[in-house]
Design a protein around this motif. Sequence first.
Motif, PDB file in Angstrom:
ATOM      1  N   LEU A 100      41.542  38.839  40.479  1.00 47.76           N
ATOM      2  CA  LEU A 100      41.459  40.279  40.189  1.00 47.76           C
ATOM      3  C   LEU A 100      41.418  40.580  38.693  1.00 47.76           C
ATOM      4  O   LEU A 100      41.713  41.689  38.265  1.00 47.76           O
ATOM      5  N   LEU A 101      41.033  39.568  37.900  1.00 51.93           N
ATOM      6  CA  LEU A 101      40.831  39.785  36.464  1.00 51.93           C
ATOM      7  C   LEU A 101      39.333  39.812  36.191  1.00 51.93           C
ATOM      8  O   LEU A 101      38.618  38.868  36.544  1.00 51.93           O
ATOM      9  N   ALA A 102      38.873  40.905  35.604  1.00 61.27           N
ATOM     10  CA  ALA A 102      37.447  41.066  35.324  1.00 61.27           C
ATOM     11  C   ALA A 102      37.244  41.316  33.835  1.00 61.27           C
ATOM     12  O   ALA A 102      38.165  41.737  33.125  1.00 61.27           O
ATOM     13  N   GLU A 103      36.027  41.056  33.383  1.00 71.10           N
ATOM     14  CA  GLU A 103      35.695  41.313  31.981  1.00 71.10           C
ATOM     15  C   GLU A 103      34.296  41.893  31.892  1.00 71.10           C
ATOM     16  O   GLU A 103      33.440  41.690  32.774  1.00 71.10           O
ATOM     17  N   MET A 104      34.043  42.603  30.819  1.00 75.39           N
ATOM     18  CA  MET A 104      32.710  43.140  30.550  1.00 75.39           C
ATOM     19  C   MET A 104      32.495  43.180  29.045  1.00 75.39           C
ATOM     20  O   MET A 104      33.462  43.307  28.273  1.00 75.39           O
ATOM     21  N   PRO A 105      31.257  43.049  28.581  1.00 68.13           N
ATOM     22  CA  PRO A 105      31.012  43.084  27.139  1.00 68.13           C
ATOM     23  C   PRO A 105      31.239  44.477  26.570  1.00 68.13           C
ATOM     24  O   PRO A 105      30.915  45.486  27.198  1.00 68.13           O
ATOM     25  N   GLN A 106      31.810  44.499  25.385  1.00 68.89           N
ATOM     26  CA  GLN A 106      32.025  45.780  24.690  1.00 68.89           C
ATOM     27  C   GLN A 106      30.865  45.963  23.727  1.00 68.89           C
ATOM     28  O   GLN A 106      30.885  45.481  22.603  1.00 68.89           O
TER      29      GLN A 106
END
Length: 791
Positions: free
Chosen positions: A460-466
């Motif tokens: 349940l850990l997600a990431e996205m580019p800033q």
Amino acid sequence: MFRLNLKIALRNLWRNTTSSVINIVGLAIGLASCLLLLLYVNYEWNYNKGFKDADKVYQVMINFQDASGKVTSTYSAPGNGIHSAIKNRVPEVDAVARLAGGGETLIANGRTSFKKVVLFGDPELLKIFNFEFIAGNPATALDVPNSVVVTERTAKLLFGGVNVLNKSIKYENERDLTITGVIKDVPSNTALKFDYVLPWSFLELINENARNWNWGSFSWPVVVKVSDPQKVDLINSKIKGLFNEQSPDTKGENFIFPLAKIHLYSKFVNGKSVGGDIEKIYLFIGLAFGILLIACINFMNMATAKSERRAKEVGIKKTIGATRASLVMQFLTEAMVLTFGSVLLAITVVELTLPMFNNLLGIELVIDYGNVWYWLVISGMVVLTGLLSGLYPALFLSAFNPVQTLKRKAAREKAIPLNLRQVLVVGQFCFAIMLIIATLVIYKQIDFIKNRPIGYSANLLAEMPQEGELSGKFEVFKSEVLKTGAVTAVNQAAGSLSGVSNWFTGFEWPNRPPGAEDIRFNRLETNYDFVKTSGVELVAGRDFSKDFASDTAGVLLSSSAVKVMNLQNPVGTRVKLNGNDLHVIGVFKDIIWDSPYEAEKPMVINFNKYNGYRINMRLNPANSLSRNVELISAVAKRLNPAYPVEIKFVNNLYAQKMQSEKILGILANLFGGIAIFISCMGLYGLVAYSAEQRTKEFGVRRVLGASVSNIMRLLSVSFLKMVFFAACIGVPLAYYLMNKWLTNFEFRTSIPLSIVLISIVGTAVIAFLTVSFQAYKAAKANPAEALKYEQ
């Protein structure tokens, strides 16, 4: 003569339908498996070799040294100053270029935006790799900052064709670029994966670090093209001391290494290449020809087992004047005809299964029918397989004595051929048992590594580019996405939790011993709510907090960092990073940031509010995954409309670290099963012929009162003994080889007795089912019919 032999061969194959089907199908599956594996081997072997003069292209590397000069590690980014030094001081190098990028960036054609992989490089990049230009001039294509070279696929995506010279595209929704070249798509088996190329001068405009000539920074790889590969030693002698001349703090020696070998020989010990994935390539080659050999053994066993049927034919032909050479040619012709049919079927199987095979491994294997080498390999395999499978039966059958055969005394073979056939069956199942053990050990090792504590909660850990407008709207994004209920915590960082993005040397702390300045520390820059979002487990201290203004100069240390620094009470310790005075506010358990197969390096996490490239999010477990993604995407799209929303799950990114071993496990499992299947096909055929030869014996035994189970046991035991002997040979061999394979891992599992027992019992059960089916048919036959049987 050939025409007659061909007619006889076709007639015999038609007459013996069962054995012909078993041989053709067995050989076809063996050949198809061999071809698929060799296609994969060829794909890996030709990594970074798909361009002209690939043997002249080298990557600049660096061996880091401690204070005594001992090599501590080898790295592929050789120091930011080496590019100009080689260019000015090493005339034996024809061209030198820096490389950067590799990530997806936004490009637009004026109407639609796409995220595509960018590569930045010096103009010499086009000279080094000799990309095939469809349009444009490679000598000038990257001369000005706003020029761009696109691949054929990208040109068609943007404008529907390749006639796109001088057309404009927009980079990151900000800067206009002019297309100055279109090149053929690069092959997938290359380290240079990109959709478009921008000049280094453009990178200098948008990234201050690209203008940094600090020898102590290791930001990008450098490649060179040499005039003569024979001068590599001379070049290495010239660049060996350049780094230490310029860098007073970090010690190291540069050298060049063939780019074509990096993929398979990437393991370095004491500054020397000691192998790498090349061991897996050797394994796959052995597996390919092992499976083919099993199929050939089936043919030999089947041919010699039915020797009684051919004995009279041989005797008559020899009596009327046939020579042994002519008989050998006849039997070899049969083998070649059968092999040719098997090859046609194998090619069909390969064509049908190749898309599934590619999807399974996540690669792009293709069969180049226009390549003469492909047809030479196919022809060579036909001849090799035909000779391998047909030569022994041909010599064996043609050796019968005509007098004995006509008196029907050749029906019983001598001891040597019988023993040889048993040896071949034992060899088949020995190979199968070894593959079963290898597969189980590989999966156990993967599972062992997979279950290592990674130090944070990837689920349940997600990431996205800033990127885009999100770069200046993080606080707004954080506030709004928390209000949606899709996430429970949000944090920004300079890199992903799934892989190393930064490291440094020269860390300072109280009572630092001499030489400790050379210790490499991994480094992640982040800000508030890091621990809450990532799930990193604190051993002491606390997370970065807005309640403490001094936390902007705070750092977190990993347990291994505390151990290396020999700190008794780390919290509150004053340290210095790149000349900045900081203090330790917390200690966390080690996280796996490098390879999961290696021990964790000491790690420092420091506060930096303005260096955020990734947004980390802890998803709300109360919602469905799709609902969380939908809510996050809506907020991101509203704040950053020009960019597509890219949400990646960290557990999937972490799983990619084990892709190489996963492929090894898949191939071993798949082709191990095929090897067992082919072995059982041959065993079935042998049992069938053995039952046929002993029909009258079984009839007599049934009349005298033998039960069905007695007959089955009589026929089965001799074959199951072979499986037992195969286990006695295969188990120790497999145990030795897999133990040797496990020594390549710093963290490794053991080989328990259960794996050995499963392989033996599994093989025995499969063989028993194969044998018992035919044995039951023979045992249930009508005794009256059996006693009419004429041998």
